[in-house]
Motif scaffolding. Structure first.
Motif, short mmCIF file in Angstrom:
data_model
loop_
_atom_site.label_atom_id
_atom_site.label_comp_id
_atom_site.label_asym_id
_atom_site.label_seq_id
_atom_site.Cartn_x
_atom_site.Cartn_y
_atom_site.Cartn_z
N GLU A 157 9.69 24.82 -20.35
CA GLU A 157 8.48 25.59 -20.08
C GLU A 157 8.58 26.45 -18.82
N ASP A 158 9.46 26.06 -17.89
CA ASP A 158 9.58 26.87 -16.68
C ASP A 158 10.67 27.95 -16.79
N ASP A 159 11.23 28.12 -17.99
CA ASP A 159 12.16 29.22 -18.23
C ASP A 159 11.38 30.45 -18.69
N GLY B 237 7.30 28.80 -22.75
CA GLY B 237 7.22 29.31 -21.38
C GLY B 237 6.83 30.77 -21.34
N ARG B 238 7.10 31.40 -20.22
CA ARG B 238 6.68 32.79 -20.04
C ARG B 238 7.51 33.73 -20.92
N SER B 239 6.84 34.57 -21.67
CA SER B 239 7.54 35.49 -22.57
C SER B 239 6.96 36.88 -22.46
N LEU B 240 7.75 37.86 -22.85
CA LEU B 240 7.32 39.26 -22.73
C LEU B 240 8.11 40.09 -23.73
N LEU B 241 7.47 41.09 -24.32
CA LEU B 241 8.21 42.05 -25.15
C LEU B 241 8.08 43.42 -24.52
N GLU C 283 13.89 39.84 -11.24
CA GLU C 283 12.79 39.68 -10.28
C GLU C 283 12.04 38.37 -10.50
N TRP C 284 11.82 38.02 -11.75
CA TRP C 284 11.15 36.74 -12.05
C TRP C 284 11.91 35.57 -11.40
N ILE C 285 13.23 35.62 -11.51
CA ILE C 285 14.05 34.53 -10.95
C ILE C 285 14.02 34.57 -9.42
N LYS C 286 14.18 35.78 -8.87
CA LYS C 286 14.14 35.91 -7.40
C LYS C 286 12.82 35.41 -6.84
N GLN C 287 11.74 35.74 -7.52
CA GLN C 287 10.41 35.33 -7.04
C GLN C 287 10.05 33.91 -7.48
N LYS C 288 10.98 33.25 -8.13
CA LYS C 288 10.80 31.88 -8.62
C LYS C 288 9.62 31.76 -9.59
N LYS C 289 9.38 32.81 -10.33
CA LYS C 289 8.33 32.75 -11.35
C LYS C 289 8.86 32.06 -12.60
N VAL C 290 10.15 32.12 -12.79
CA VAL C 290 10.80 31.33 -13.84
C VAL C 290 12.07 30.73 -13.23
N ARG C 291 12.57 29.68 -13.86
CA ARG C 291 13.78 29.02 -13.36
C ARG C 291 15.03 29.76 -13.86
N ARG C 292 15.01 30.03 -15.15
CA ARG C 292 16.11 30.75 -15.79
C ARG C 292 15.47 31.73 -16.76
N CYS C 293 16.22 32.70 -17.24
CA CYS C 293 15.60 33.67 -18.18
C CYS C 293 16.62 34.20 -19.18
N ILE C 294 16.16 34.30 -20.41
CA ILE C 294 16.95 34.95 -21.45
C ILE C 294 16.45 36.37 -21.61
N VAL C 295 17.38 37.32 -21.67
CA VAL C 295 17.02 38.69 -22.03
C VAL C 295 17.77 39.03 -23.31
N VAL C 296 17.03 39.37 -24.34
CA VAL C 296 17.67 39.72 -25.61
C VAL C 296 17.13 41.06 -26.10
N GLY C 297 18.04 41.91 -26.53
CA GLY C 297 17.65 43.20 -27.11
C GLY C 297 18.12 43.25 -28.55
N THR C 298 17.26 43.71 -29.44
CA THR C 298 17.63 43.77 -30.86
C THR C 298 17.07 45.04 -31.49
N GLU C 299 17.87 45.68 -32.30
CA GLU C 299 17.38 46.80 -33.11
C GLU C 299 17.99 46.69 -34.51
N THR C 300 17.19 47.05 -35.50
CA THR C 300 17.68 47.08 -36.88
C THR C 300 17.46 48.49 -37.41
N ILE C 301 18.48 49.01 -38.07
CA ILE C 301 18.37 50.37 -38.63
C ILE C 301 17.25 50.38 -39.67
N CYS C 302 16.32 51.32 -39.53
CA CYS C 302 15.23 51.44 -40.50
C CYS C 302 15.02 52.93 -40.81
#
Lengths: 252, 381
Positions: B78-80, B135-139, B156-175
Motif C-alpha cells: 500500500e505504500d508503493d 496504493g497511490r496510482s495515477l494515469l 519526486e514521489w520517492i524523494k518526498q517519501k510520498k511512496v516507498r517504491r514506484c512502478i512506471v509503465v507506459g503502454t500503447e496499442t496500435i489502433c
C-alpha cells in the motif's frame, strides 16, 4: 499538502459561447477549461501576466477527454472514408491542455491526468506534489468533462440510470507558503487544502447524493470551488460506482 | 546528491521484437528495424496464452512482471506507487464496435459492453486490480511526453517519501484512431524512419509496453542499474501539433532537468533524443539541444526510433530502458537509419562507441507542445 487556494471558478455548459472567433475549431472541453481559467485571471488585470512571469503549472483532469472528437473522427472514417486532421489533433485528452496553454501563453510544466471518477482529485494531488517539489511556484488545476453528442445512448449506458450527468468545468489557482507573499498584490488566499483522501475501491461514509446537482467524472474541482465559496471545510463525494473521496479544507 | 537518490532497479519491455528487454537490446545492437510499412506490431504469439482481457493488458503486465522480477519485488504494498502512461489505453477494445455502430446503429454490436472500457481510468483500474494494488496510482496522458513526465513524478514521489517504491509503465496499442490520425497528417513513413536525416519523411508508429521499477537505496535489494537524478517540464504555448520551431521552450525543460539534477553540463555523456523522424520535431529538438549546450562541447545525440518506432506516450520509458542497458553495457548507440545528416541540424551525431556513460539527458516532445526531460545517471554517479 497545506497549499493555499487563491482563486476558484466554475463554468456550466450554458455559460460558454462556442461562436466566439477565438474558439474556432475547438471543442466544448477546451472552451469550458478556457472560460474557467479566464474567470480566475479576471480577478486582477495583471494576474495572468504575473503567472506568466513566474513558473506556473497547469494540471488538467478529465475522464473522457476529447471523446467527442475521437468519436467524430472515427465516424468520418467509417461513413465518409475520410480522416480529418482537425478532429485527430483535437482527439487527444491532452488537446485541452495544448489549447489553454497556447491561448494564455503559459509555458510552465503542464500535465493531463485521466483517472475516471478521480480525475479531478488526482490532478489536484499531482499539482500539490509538484508545488511541494518546488518545480513550480503556482498551479492551475482544471477538472473538465463533456457528454459526446451523437453517441449519448452508448455514453449514458456506462453510468447507472439514476446518475444525472452534466457538462462542466472547475478551476482553482494554488500556491504554497513560500510563494504566497509574492502574489498577494494580485489575489489573496481563500482557503487551505488540508487533505485529499480517495477510496478508489469502495465507498466510505458519504454525505451527498450524486444525483442532486448533476455529476461529471472530474467534478471534484467544481465541488472544491463551491466549498471554498461557501466556507465548507469538508467535501464528500460518492462516485457512481460506490467509490468515494473526501477533500478537507481550512479557513484562516 | 547522494541522499534520497532515486534508483532504477528493474526494467521490462514488450516490443514488436518480442517480450523481454534482452530481445529489444539484441535487435537494437544488430540495428534491426521492427516496423513493417511504417508500423511496428507486437505479434500475438509473443504474449502466449493469456486469460487477460486484452493485448494491451497482456503487454502491460508482461513488462511490469519482468521489471519487478529484475528488482526482486515479490509484490506491491500500500505504500508503493504505480503510474501508468498512455494516450490510447484500451481503445482497441471499443473503437471497432463504435465504427460498426455508426454504420448501422440497429445492428447487433457489442458496443454497449465494450464501451465500458472507454475511460482511460478503466485501464488504470484494471492494472491495479491485476496487481492487487491499492496504493497511490495515477494515469498520465500528456501525449508523447506522458511516460517521461511519469518518470519525473515518480522520482519526486520517492524523494518526498510520498511512496516507498514506484512502478512506471507506459503502454500503447496500435489502433485505427492513431494509425489513421497520424496518416492523415502525412506523418507516417512507410519505410524505416530516419531521424535527423536530410531525407527523413516521417515517423514509424509502434506498439508495446515498457516499465521501470524506481526506489531509493534504502529499499533496494538488487544493485542499482541507473538513477533518475532530475526532471524538467515545459509547454510551448505555440501550436496544437507542431513544436515551437525556435527550440526555446523545449530547451527550458532540458535546462530545468539538468539544473534539478545537480549535474554539470560537461558531465552529460549522451543525449537520447525524441528524434521521431518528422521534419518539424527533429529541427526544433536539435535547436533546443543547441541552445542548452551553447558554450559547451555538445555531447553525442542519438535517436533510436529507427529500431523500435514511436511508441507515443510510452516512448519515454521505453527509451529509458534502452538508456539503462546502454549505461550497463557502456555503449553509446548511434542514430540508426541516419545516412545523410540534415545540414540544418547542427548537433553532434552519435557514433557507436564503447564508453563509460556518466549521465544521459533523455528528452521527449508531445502534441500540444508538451516537453519533458529527465537526467538518467550512471551507476557510480
Amino acid at each position: 499538502m497545506n497549499n493555499y487556494i487563491l482563486g476558484t471558478a466554475t463554468v456550466g455548459i450554458n455559460d460558454i459561447n462556442m461562436m466566439q472567433p477565438e474558439f474556432r475549431n475547438t471543442s466544448r472541453n477546451m472552451v469550458l477549461a478556457h472560460t474557467a481559467l479566464g474567470r480566475i485571471f479576471s480577478s486582477h488585470d495583471s494576474l495572468l501576466e504575473f503567472l506568466k512571469q513566474n513558473t506556473t503549472g497547469i494540471f488538467v483532469g478529465t475522464s473522457h477527454g476529447e471523446l467527442q472528437c475521437s468519436s467524430d473522427f472515427l465516424r468520418y472514417i467509417e461513413m465518409e472514408g475520410l480522416a480529418r486532421p482537425i478532429l485527430f489533433q483535437n482527439s487527444l485528452h491532452n488537446s485541452i491542455l495544448g489549447f489553454v496553454t497556447k491561448a494564455y501563453g503559459l509555458t510552465g510544466p503542464s500535465f493531463t491526468i485521466s483517472s475516471q471518477h478521480f480525475s479531478g482529485e488526482d490532478a489536484l494531488c499531482l499539482a500539490c506534489d509538484v508545488l511541494d517539489s518546488q518545480m513550480i511556484q503556482y498551479a492551475l488545476v482544471v477538472g473538465v468533462d463533456t457528454i459526446p453528442s451523437g453517441i449519448e445512448d452508448i455514453f449514458y449506458s456506462t453510468y447507472k440510470k439514476d446518475v444525472k450527468l452534466v457538462e462542466g468545468a472547475g478551476a482553482v489557482l494554488l500556491t504554497n507558503k513560500q510563494n504566497l507573499s509574492a502574489i498577494s498584490d494580485y489575489i489573496r488566499p481563500k482557503a487551505i487544502i488540508r487533505d485529499v483522501k480517495c477510496n478508489k475501491t469502495k465507498a466510505v461514509g458519504t454525505t451527498e447524493n450524486v444525483n442532486e446537482k448533476g455529476y461529471y467524472d472530474s467534478n471534484a474541482i467544481e465541488k472544491l470551488c463551491k466549498a471554498v465559496e461557501t466556507n465548507i471545510a469538508r467535501v464528500d463525494t460518492e462516485k457512481p460506482d460506490g467509490s468515494s473521496s473526501v477533500l478537507s479544507l481550512g479557513f484562516e | 546528491m547522494k541522499t534520497n537518490k532515486v534508483i532504477i532497479t528493474g526494467i521490462g519491455s514488450v516490443t514488436p521484437f518480442g517480450s523481454g528487454v534482452d530481445t529489444l537490446w539484441q535487435n537494437t545492437l544488430k540495428s534491426i528495424c521492427c516496423s513493417k510499412n511504417g508500423i511496428g506490431v507486437v505479434p500475438d504469439k509473443v504474449l502466449g496464452e493469456s486469460s487477460l482481457s486484452s493485448k494491451t493488458m497482456s503487454m502491460t503486465l508482461n513488462s511490469i512482471h519482468e521489471a519487478m522480477h529484475g528488482a526482486k519485488w515479490s509484490n506491491l504494498t500500500e505504500d508503493d506507487g504505480l503510474i501508468v502512461a498512455t494516450t490510447t489505453g484500451l481503445t482497441t477494445l471499443w473503437e471497432a464496435d463504435l465504427m460498426s455502430y455508426f454504420k448501422d446503429s440497429d445492428a447487433k454490436t457489442n458496443i454497449f459492453a465494450s464501451f465500458k472500457k472507454e475511460p482511460l481510468g478503466v485501464f488504470l483500474y484494471e492494472v491495479c486490480s491485476a496487481l492487487n494494488f491499492s496504493g497511490r496510482s495515477l494515469l498520465v496522458t500528456t501525449a508523447c511526453s506522458a511516460s517521461t513526465q511519469a518518470l519525473g513524478v515518480a522520482a519526486e514521489w520517492i524523494k518526498q517519501k510520498k511512496v516507498r517504491r514506484c512502478i512506471v509503465v507506459g503502454t500503447e496499442t496500435i489502433c485505427a484512431l492513431t494509425q489513421k490520425g497520424f496518416g492523415c497528417f502525412n506523418l507516417i513513413s512507410e519505410t524505416p524512419c530516419r531521424p535527423f536525416d536530410k531525407n527523413r519523411n516521417g515517423i514509424n508508429l509502434s506498439e508495446g509496453s515498457a516499465c521501470v521499477c524506481l526506489e531509493s537505496l534504502d529499499t533496494a535489494i538488487v544493485k542499482p542499474l541507473a538513477s533518475v537524478l532530475g526532471s524538467g517540464f515545459s509547454s510551448d504555448a505555440h501550436h496544437m501539433t507542431a513544436p515551437n520551431p525556435t527550440g526555446q521552450t523545449t530547451a527550458m525543460a532540458m535546462n530545468t532537468a539538468i539544473h534539478n539534477s545537480g549535474v554539470k553540463k560537461e558531465d552529460i555523456s549522451w543525449v537520447h533524443a525524441h528524434g521521431t523522424g518528422s521534419v518539424h520535431n527533429d529541427l526544433a529538438e536539435s535547436k533546443a539541444i543547441g541552445i542548452v549546450f551553447n558554450g559547451y562541447d555538445c555531447p553525442p545525440v542519438t535517436s533510436t526510433k529507427f529500431i523500435h518506432g514511436h511508441m507515443l506516450g510510452a516512448s519515454g520509458v521505453l527509451e529509458t530502458v534502452l538508456c539503462v542497458k546502454s549505461i550497463n553495457d557502456s555503449v553509446i548507440l548511434p542514430t540508426y537509419g541516419l545516412l545523410e545528416p540534415d545540414p540544418e541540424i547542427s548537433i553532434n551525431h552519435a557514433k557507436y562507441s564503447s564508453v563509460k556513460i556518466k549521465n544521459i539527458l533523455k528528452t521527449t516532445l508531445g502534441f500540444g507542445g508538451i516537453n519533458a526531460a529527465i537526467i538518467i545517471g550512471g551507476v557510480n554517479e
